[in-house]
Design an enzyme around this catalytic site. Sequence first.
Site, PDB file in Angstrom:
ATOM      1  N   LYS A   1      -3.609 -17.810  -9.306  1.00 15.03           N
ATOM      2  CA  LYS A   1      -3.400 -17.016  -7.902  1.00 15.03           C
ATOM      3  C   LYS A   1      -4.204 -17.624  -6.871  1.00 15.03           C
ATOM      4  O   LYS A   1      -3.408 -17.161  -5.911  1.00 15.03           O
ATOM      5  CB  LYS A   1      -4.385 -15.782  -8.566  1.00 15.03           C
ATOM      6  CG  LYS A   1      -3.212 -14.844  -9.609  1.00 15.03           C
ATOM      7  CD  LYS A   1      -4.072 -13.764 -10.180  1.00 15.03           C
ATOM      8  CE  LYS A   1      -3.391 -13.035 -11.240  1.00 15.03           C
ATOM      9  NZ  LYS A   1      -4.290 -12.091 -12.239  1.00 15.03           N
TER      10      LYS A   1
ATOM     11  N   ASP B   1      -1.828  -4.507  -8.686  1.00  6.82           N
ATOM     12  CA  ASP B   1      -1.678  -4.694 -10.007  1.00  6.82           C
ATOM     13  C   ASP B   1      -0.875  -3.537 -10.374  1.00  6.82           C
ATOM     14  O   ASP B   1      -0.070  -3.684 -11.370  1.00  6.82           O
ATOM     15  CB  ASP B   1      -3.077  -4.710 -10.895  1.00  6.82           C
ATOM     16  CG  ASP B   1      -3.383  -5.943 -11.405  1.00  6.82           C
ATOM     17  OD1 ASP B   1      -2.438  -6.836 -11.442  1.00  6.82           O
ATOM     18  OD2 ASP B   1      -4.657  -6.257 -11.790  1.00  6.82           O
TER      19      ASP B   1
ATOM     20  N   GLN C   1      -9.513  -9.179 -13.122  1.00  5.92           N
ATOM     21  CA  GLN C   1      -8.790  -9.745 -14.264  1.00  5.92           C
ATOM     22  C   GLN C   1      -9.113  -9.033 -15.332  1.00  5.92           C
ATOM     23  O   GLN C   1     -10.158  -9.094 -15.957  1.00  5.92           O
ATOM     24  CB  GLN C   1      -9.013 -11.294 -14.034  1.00  5.92           C
ATOM     25  CG  GLN C   1      -8.286 -12.112 -14.944  1.00  5.92           C
ATOM     26  CD  GLN C   1      -6.719 -12.074 -14.799  1.00  5.92           C
ATOM     27  OE1 GLN C   1      -6.370 -11.987 -13.629  1.00  5.92           O
ATOM     28  NE2 GLN C   1      -5.831 -12.195 -15.684  1.00  5.92           N
TER      29      GLN C   1
END
Length: 284
Positions: free
Chosen positions: A54, A121, A98
Amino acid sequence: MSAQILDGKAIALELRESIQQEVEAQVAKGKVPPGLAVILVGEDPASQVYVKNKKIACDKAGFNDVSMVLPAETSQAELLAKIDELNAREDVHGIIVQLPVPDHIDPEEIIERIDPKKDVDGFHPYNMGRLATRLPELAPCTPHGVMTMLAKTGIPLRGLNAVVVGASNIVGVPMALELLNERATVTVCHSATKDLPQKVAEADLVVVGVGIPNMVKGDWIKDGAIVIDVGINRLDDGSLCGDVEYDKAKEKASWITPVPGGVGPMTIATLLQNTLQAAYGVKA
Ligand code: GUN
């Protein structure tokens, strides 16, 4: 029939290039670059790889990367305070934590603390609710990336029998909502589903996200079906494989995603797309 390959790596690269161009245009107009904060708590090796990828994608697209690694002992209160701090920062447009987080952290409370406008997200109940009511704002990255790939086949989804195998909040449930919003007839299968092979055999489109190597057998696949494999599993010999028995499924499908190089790269590109949207209100 031998399937055409849905090349996620190439589609993701194209999307990332258009995102990069949009960032350059906005920065030339005097805007700040999109800021993305990726929070990793602890040292889960798979998460470390995702977060590194990422970061690379962020840097290439001209984003302001605000990634941080917090110790595994970080408390719930400390993590919530970090999110409050990032919510308040004007140069941070996207925040993700995460997953998975260490056992002592409650992920639901963490996700709900993220400002929904910065929830790139798309996991906050606000954003899941927007998707469920056909008014999507920030949609979960993996399913939305799958929709971008499906558009590349040129096949209309309206009226297709779509079977989603796996009912997680990250993949299966938002995937079903995305497909429903495109007027597919959607069946969601999970560990309590009876006769999974029969359900898959009826699918014009099958999306699998369960995290079990080669769980969906090639001979379950209907001739000409589209097969999307979200799984990325590491085998004992170090190689990667998906949740679908690829070599056999390829002989029956019309389109199939490889692993690696299929859905994986699309998730990261879609995260950048969501962050661009959160920063400037535009979609690449
Ligand atoms: N872990 C596995 N996939 C994801 C994802 O898309 N987002 C986050 N935050 N964690 C994950």
